[in-house]
Structure formats: structure tokens, C-alpha cells
Design an enzyme around this catalytic site. Structure first.
Site, PDB file in Angstrom:
ATOM      1  N   HIS A   1     -32.214 -90.390  38.060  1.00 43.56           N
ATOM      2  CA  HIS A   1     -32.647 -90.037  36.882  1.00 43.56           C
ATOM      3  C   HIS A   1     -33.322 -91.078  35.925  1.00 43.56           C
ATOM      4  O   HIS A   1     -32.821 -92.183  36.066  1.00 43.56           O
ATOM      5  CB  HIS A   1     -31.380 -89.532  35.903  1.00 43.56           C
TER       6      HIS A   1
ATOM      7  N   ASP B   1     -24.925 -78.666  26.486  1.00 44.14           N
ATOM      8  CA  ASP B   1     -26.138 -79.861  26.133  1.00 44.14           C
ATOM      9  C   ASP B   1     -27.291 -79.003  25.688  1.00 44.14           C
ATOM     10  O   ASP B   1     -28.080 -79.416  24.751  1.00 44.14           O
ATOM     11  CB  ASP B   1     -26.449 -80.551  27.586  1.00 44.14           C
TER      12      ASP B   1
ATOM     13  N   ARG C   1     -29.835 -81.268  17.959  1.00 43.90           N
ATOM     14  CA  ARG C   1     -30.098 -82.825  17.627  1.00 43.90           C
ATOM     15  C   ARG C   1     -31.379 -82.984  17.406  1.00 43.90           C
ATOM     16  O   ARG C   1     -32.026 -83.582  16.577  1.00 43.90           O
ATOM     17  CB  ARG C   1     -29.576 -83.573  18.808  1.00 43.90           C
TER      18      ARG C   1
ATOM     19  N   SER D   1     -25.564 -86.303  26.951  1.00 42.31           N
ATOM     20  CA  SER D   1     -26.468 -85.543  27.478  1.00 42.31           C
ATOM     21  C   SER D   1     -26.913 -85.568  28.824  1.00 42.31           C
ATOM     22  O   SER D   1     -27.137 -84.652  29.586  1.00 42.31           O
ATOM     23  CB  SER D   1     -27.485 -85.585  26.541  1.00 42.31           C
TER      24      SER D   1
ATOM     25  N   LYS E   1     -25.469 -83.578  32.727  1.00 44.32           N
ATOM     26  CA  LYS E   1     -26.349 -82.729  33.657  1.00 44.32           C
ATOM     27  C   LYS E   1     -26.379 -83.417  34.860  1.00 44.32           C
ATOM     28  O   LYS E   1     -26.096 -82.640  36.042  1.00 44.32           O
ATOM     29  CB  LYS E   1     -27.619 -82.845  33.117  1.00 44.32           C
TER      30      LYS E   1
HETATM   31  N1  URA Z   1     -32.787 -86.790  27.661  1.00 39.99           N
HETATM   32  C1  URA Z   1     -31.902 -85.911  27.658  1.00 39.99           C
HETATM   33  O1  URA Z   1     -31.633 -85.095  28.497  1.00 39.99           O
HETATM   34  N2  URA Z   1     -30.854 -85.967  26.693  1.00 39.99           N
HETATM   35  C2  URA Z   1     -31.029 -86.935  25.471  1.00 39.99           C
HETATM   36  O2  URA Z   1     -30.234 -86.950  24.676  1.00 39.99           O
HETATM   37  C3  URA Z   1     -32.255 -87.712  25.714  1.00 39.99           C
HETATM   38  C4  URA Z   1     -33.076 -87.577  26.542  1.00 39.99           C
END
Ligand code: URA
Length: 415
Positions: free
Chosen positions: A82, A161, A168, A183, A187
């Protein structure tokens, strides 16, 4: 247990118990805690942060809010990667086939771009026919056959999320290191690969503007991954300048293929070798740099890319003929109005230029122009003369390039 006590504890920097974090996530996701109370808690986190243990518990509670993929039918060790977002970041398109061709399976779920940053799914969708959505069984079958597959994030993954991130975004609570960590990691952990490599970017085009903040986020994400039982490593890399020369969906696929064809050995190639080698090393291999370099230089990685495109229904002939990718109707050359040395190419401004051209989106469901984007003609440190070509802008949507040219020139500091 109630939400007011939870808000009060975080407001006074008193660490929450695991059960309180579970209560918060479960009841917010289930609609029992309203947005205004969750917003108050999120703002308390932004101001007072969370302990590392609280961050791990929050991440795990978010991971457990939805489906966790079962990758046990994949025939070997799995690795995921990621990157925290950037401009011109097409590394996944290169790293996934490179790592797969070295024997480590890469089952990857990616997202779409928003604002000035691009998304891997938009890039793949610029390839005619490529399916980014498919049943999980087919996804796993492709990973077993070729070594990698990239599809869009499953709707059932991490509903917590989804809801919290949207809140957010609308309450000014995105820029909190523990919230970003939970977050992203929730995932990644829901995809459940054995190894996770994280590439945290810093600089003008990144979430983290300073190297120090990026290092703090990297350490927290790495520890959270390890605490969750994964092999996890986090690299911190520069996003002050765009990665490579091409920005925009089809243009980035083109550059990725040129790397896989062995035609391009610039900064992007080097970063891909570094990150791929780290993934192999996490997966327990040795001589990782040599292996991955060989996979790209020999054309093995390109073959794996071709096979995966074929199984996704995508036009695999682009691997030999990149001109089959979407071509923009209009183009415009941006030339330098002075002589000097390029001391900065601001990623965020380049990302915004690309957005104006149609390559990105401002709101979530906006369509993108696959052909739009930028090809840079110079890098930071290059000496240029007045009138030299700085970059070419491409679009199929706009014919008046004046606003894009203004942003493009603004991105370059020439001293
Ligand atoms: N990418 C995400 O998936 N979450 C965040 O909080 C910031 C970037």
C-alpha cells in the site's frame, strides 16, 4: 458504557479500554451513535492523539466490522502493498507482476483517485475491457494462475472505515496520524495477506507534508501490522516531485509498461526495485534485489502482467503496442519563459493540473478522462533554456488549456 464517557476520556487523554473502542466502532457503524457524537470523539483524537495500543485496538475493531478475506486457497505466501497516495505513483502496476514473477502471490484490492492523487483502479480501467470487479473465487483463481490480480475494494470490507472516513472528510478530522493508520491498516488487514509492505510518502503531493510525520505514521502502521500478526514493513519515500514522467491514467499505464519492457531505468524503476525487493524479503526470500531486477529485465514480469490483463478481459496487446491505450484528442505544449535550473516540480500543483485536464475527480463518483494527463519533459535539477519544452498536457475534454498551463507553470520553480 456510554459515548459521553468515551468522548470525555479521550478529551482528557485517558486511554480507552479495548471494550470501549469496540463499543464505539460497533455502535457508530450500526447507526446507534450519531455523527455529531462521533465527530466530537474524532476531533478529540485529532487534538490529543491515541496511544499505540488504542490505535491497534481501533484498527482491529474496524477490520472486524466487515468481511475478512479468506486467502487460504492461494497456493503460497501472499504479499500486499500500500502506498499512501501520490502523483504519478504507478508503482503497483510494476511491483505486483514483478513480485508475482518471483514466486510470491499478490492479491491486491485498490481504490480510485480523489483530488490531486491518482488511484490504481482508475489506471487499470483505462485499459479497454479490464474488469476491476469480479467474484472473489475468480479473483483467487487469477492470483493462483498468474501470481497477481488487482481488483477494486470489496464493498463488504471495513464498513466502519467507509463511514468514519466520510465523516472525517466532512469534519476536518482527516489529518490525524492514529486515524490515518487505523483507516489504512484496517483495510489492509481485512484483505489479510501474510506480508504487508507500506510505502508512506512525504512532501508536497502527499498526506504527510514532513518526513518526520511520515516516519511517525510509518512506525505506527508497521507496529500495528506486526501486533496484528503480520509480517509488516514500512518504507518512507519522497513525494516532493511526481514519480516518473507521466501523470494521468492511460499515460501512467504506458509508463509502467515501458518499465516492464526494460526501456526505462529512471527514478521510478529504482523505487520499484527497492519496494519489490522489500516485499520479497518480507516473504522470506533472499537475493531479493537481483531476483526482482532479473524479473523485470528479462521480460518475465511483463509476461505475468500480460497474462493477468488477459484473464481480467483487458486488452493485453497494449503490452506490445502502447499506442492502443486511449489517446487524448487535444494536446498543448508548455514551454519555459526563462533560462535556469529547475529547483522544484511541485507534486500537488502537477496533480491539480492533471485534475483540470480531466484525469482526476473532485467528488467521489465523477467519471475520469482516461486519456488525460501530463508528460513531463524535464526533472528537478535539469538546466533549461527559455522556450524549452517543460511538459505536454493532454485532454479529450478541454480545448482551452490556459488554466491548466497556469497551474503547470506554477508547479515549476526555475532559478
Ligand atoms: N487513505 C485512507 O484510506 N485513509 C486515510 O485516513 C487516509 C488515506
Amino acid at each position: 458504557m456510554n459515548i459521553l464517557d468515551i468522548i470525555s476520556k479521550t478529551k482528557h487523554k485517558i486511554p480507552l479500554e479495548k471494550s470501549e473502542i469496540g463499543f464505539l466502532v460497533e455502535n457508530y457503524t450500526g447507526g446507534k451513535i450519531p455523527d455529531y457524537q462521533m465527530s466530537a470523539w474524532l476531533m478529540a483524537v485529532c487534538l490529543n492523539s491515541l496511544t499505540d495500543d488504542e490505535t491497534t485496538e481501533l484498527t482491529l475493531a474496524m477490520r472486524d466490522s466487515g468481511q475478512i478475506l479468506d486467502l487460504s486457497r492461494i497456493n503460497g505466501i501472499t504479499a500486499d502493498k500500500h502506498s499512501t497516495g501520490g502523483v504519478g505513483d504507478k508503482t503497483s502496476l510494476i511491483i505486483a507482476p514483478a513480485v508475482a514473477s518471483c514466486g510470491v502471490y499478490v492479491p491486491k484490492m485498490s481504490g480510485r483517485g480523489l483530488g490531486h492523487t491518482g488511484g490504481t483502479i482508475d489506471k487499470l480501467e483505462s485499459i479497454e475491457g479490464y474488469r476491476t470487479e469480479m467474484p472473489l473465487d475468480e479473483f483467487i483463481s487469477i492470483v493462483n494462475k498468474t501470481g497477481f490480480s488487482i481488483i477494486s475494494q470489496n464493498e463488504n470490507l471495513c464498513p466502519a472505515d467507509k463511514k468514519i472516513y466520510a465523516l472525517r472528510n466532512s469534519t476536518g478530522t482527516v489529518d490525524s496520524i492514529p486515524l490515518i493508520c487505523s483507516s489504512i491498516m484496517s483495510k489492509k488487514l481485512a484483505v489479510s495477506a501474510d506480508c504487508i509492505l507500506l510505502d508512506v510518502k512525504y512532501g508536497s503531493g502527499a498526506f504527510m507534508k514532513t518526513k518526520e510525520d511520515a516516519e511517525r505514521l510509518a512506525e505506527l502502521m508497521q507496529n500495528t501490522g506486526i501486533n496484528a500478526g503480520k509480517k509488516c514493513r514500512c518504507d518512507v519515500t519522497d513525494m516532493n516531485s511526481p514519480l516518473g514522467m507521466n501523470i494521468g491514467n492511460a499515460l501512467e499505464v504506458k509508463e509502467a509498461i515501458e518499465i516492464l519492457q526494460g526501456k526505462n531505468k529512471g527514478d521510478l524503476y529504482k523505487l520499484c526495485i527497492d519496494l519489490s525487493a522489500d516485499m520479497l524479503s518480507l516473504a522470506g526470500q533472499d537475493n531479493c534485489r537481483e531476483k526482482v531486477q532479473n524479473a523485470i529485465d528479462s521480460g518475465k514480469a511483463l509476461e505475468v502482467f500480460r497474462e493477468t490483463l488477459m484473464l481480467h478481459g483487458g486488452n493485453y496487446k497494449i503490452c506490445d503496442n502502447v499506442s492502443m491505450l486511449p489517446q487524448a484528442k487535444y494536446s498543448y505544449e508548455v514551454k519555459s519563459d526563462r533560462t535556469g535550473t529547475i529547483s522544484e516540480i511541485n507534486s500537488e500543483e502537477i496533480g491539480m493540473t492533471s485534475l483540470i485536464l480531466g484525469a482526476g475527480r473532485i467528488t467521489k463518483n465523477q467519471p475520469v478522462d482516461p486519456s488525460a494527463g501530463i508528460i513531463l519533459n524535464c526533472k528537478k535539477g535539469n538546466k533549461i533554456q527559455k522556450g524549452d519544452l517543460l511538459m505536454t498536457l493532454y485532454s479529450s475534454k478541454i480545448t482551452d488549456f490556459s488554466e491548466a498551463e497556469r497551474r503547470a507553470l506554477n508547479s515549476m520553480k526555475i532559478m
